[in-house]
Design an enzyme around this catalytic site. Structure first.
Site, short mmCIF file in Angstrom:
data_model
loop_
_atom_site.label_atom_id
_atom_site.label_comp_id
_atom_site.label_asym_id
_atom_site.label_seq_id
_atom_site.Cartn_x
_atom_site.Cartn_y
_atom_site.Cartn_z
CB SER A 204 -0.94 -0.02 1.21
OG SER A 204 -1.83 1.08 1.19
CB THR A 205 1.39 3.97 2.48
OG1 THR A 205 -0.01 4.07 2.72
CG2 THR A 205 2.00 5.36 2.48
CG HIS A 231 -4.15 -0.92 -0.61
ND1 HIS A 231 -4.03 -0.83 0.75
CD2 HIS A 231 -4.57 -2.19 -0.86
CE1 HIS A 231 -4.36 -1.98 1.31
NE2 HIS A 231 -4.69 -2.82 0.34
CG MET A 322 -1.64 3.41 7.39
SD MET A 322 -2.26 5.10 7.05
CE MET A 322 -0.78 5.88 6.42
CG ASP A 325 -5.47 -5.75 2.42
OD1 ASP A 325 -6.05 -6.82 2.66
OD2 ASP A 325 -5.38 -5.25 1.28
#
Length: 380
Positions: A204-205, A231, A322, A325
């Site tokens: 993600s991030t 993401h 972050m 998941d």
């Protein structure tokens, strides 16, 4: 003491609304507003903010150029506000490679209505990065692209030489690495040669830059298909796939229903959708998914769909991001015999997703980012 925020946006409406929204958090204080990129550079030097929110399209000096200049002078976390268009996605990806740490979709309706979802996302993102504030200067996007392009060309022409160079580079890096950053082996190192039929990566991030670091270093004859769940909103994954495809020896595309799993090809889950395997276990299926699921695409959903088809023949990798998941999906894959690597805290932009997997004792290895491409070549 609250974290200091600098807002950069050429719209007086967005300036006013963002200041109102940000100021609702007692942990954040807006210390300045800049209307263009040049003003952002000057105020960043004068006000010394802990974090900056920045628009990408502004007069005099655009957001990408401003990010590059600020990161070269005094690195500070910069969160981009991006339109959800394809063109906006391409510019945002350039900003991330220039040094921005994350992006938030610039939705006029959400800002106007001061939606609770936007408030929560904005506050969480700004506070997370303001609390880190330990960034280092980065190279320009042109330098990164030139280097990646050179790597890609060499990988296509001289795959064996690339492997030798990467092995030597890995040994030199390991020899010079400080004692505080060793590779942490949680379980005895596995012999994966010839056993892994699929590599799947969730992130993600911080993921776009981390993924670029990994896949641009892989050779054209990489022995397994790679699935990526990053993401990202709709449009962003297509722009991201196209950008990586230009830089890499591997074939990279946004996944579509019916795509086959082919060694040396990378399929990226489309933003706003879910990516799973069909019942035969050899073709991709893209579905809308349940609106109750927080992430689209979702790492857990893709990982879970692989468990029955591939059992222990999967290598699952969890990179910076972050939240948590991927942890549940990793647990399911692990129960079927899959191998799991996760990124270490030191090289993660946000140590959320990989930390969840490591804390659950699901990681076979916890690796610094530069080690992933080396290990993928040496171990598979």
């Amino acid at each position: 003491m609250p974290y200091k925020v600098l807002i950069v946006d050429d719209s007086s409406f967005f300036q006013h609304r963002l200041k109102e929204i940000i100021s609702e958090s007692p942990e954040l204080e807006v210390v300045g507003i800049a209307a263009n990129g040049q003003e952002a550079i000057e105020k960043a030097q004068k006000l010394l903010p802990d974090v900056i929110s920045m628009d990408y399209e502004m007069p005099y000096l655009d957001g990408v150029s401003a990010v590059r200049a600020i990161m070269a002078e005094r690195p500070v976390p910069i969160v981009m506000f991006s339109s959800l268009t394809y063109e906006g996605a391409k510019i945002t990806l350039q900003a991330l490679e220039a040094g921005a740490v994350d992006f938030i979709p610039k939705n006029f309706a959400e800002v106007s209505s001061s939606s609770s979802a936007l408030k929560r996302k904005l506050h969480e993102t700004l506070i997370t990065f303001a609390s880190k504030a330990n960034l280092q200067p980065v190279r320009s996007t042109d330098e990164l692209a030139a280097e990646a392009g050179l790597r890609s060309q060499r990988a296509k022409q001289k795959t064996s030489e690339l492997r030798e160079r990467m092995a030597e580079k890995s040994a030199a890096r390991a020899a010079s690495a400080p004692p505080s950053a060793p590779v942490k082996t949680i379980f005895p190192r596995q012999n994966l040669k010839g056993k892994v039929k699929l590599v799947v990566i969730g992130t993600s991030t911080g993921g776009p830059v981390a993924l670029s670091d990994i896949v641009t270093n892989l050779p054209v004859d990489f022995p397994a298909p790679i699935l990526i769940v990053q993401h990202m909103p709709e449009n962003f994954t297509r722009a991201f796939a196209e950008r990586l495809d230009r830089l890499c020896a591997l074939k990279i595309k946004e996944a579509e229903t019916g795509d086959r799993l082919i060694a040396g090809q990378v399929l990226i889950a489309p933003g706003g959708k879910q990516m799973i395997l069909d019942r035969g276990g050899q073709r991709i299926k893209i579905i809308d998914g349940d609106d109750r699921v927080n992430y689209k695409p979702c790492v857990d959903i893709t990982f879970a769909s692989l468990a029955n088809s591939f059992n222990g023949k999967v290598l699952a990798i969890i990179l910076t991001g972050m939240g948590a998941d991927g942890c549940d999906g990793t647990r399911l894959l692990k129960s079927k015999g899959a191998s799991v690597w996760s990124q270490d805290e030191q090289t993660s932009v946000v140590y959320g997703m990989p930390q969840a997997v490591a804390n659950a004792k699901l990681s076979d290895d916890v690796l610094p980012l530069p080690q992933f491409s080396v290990r993928l070549q040496s171990d598979l």
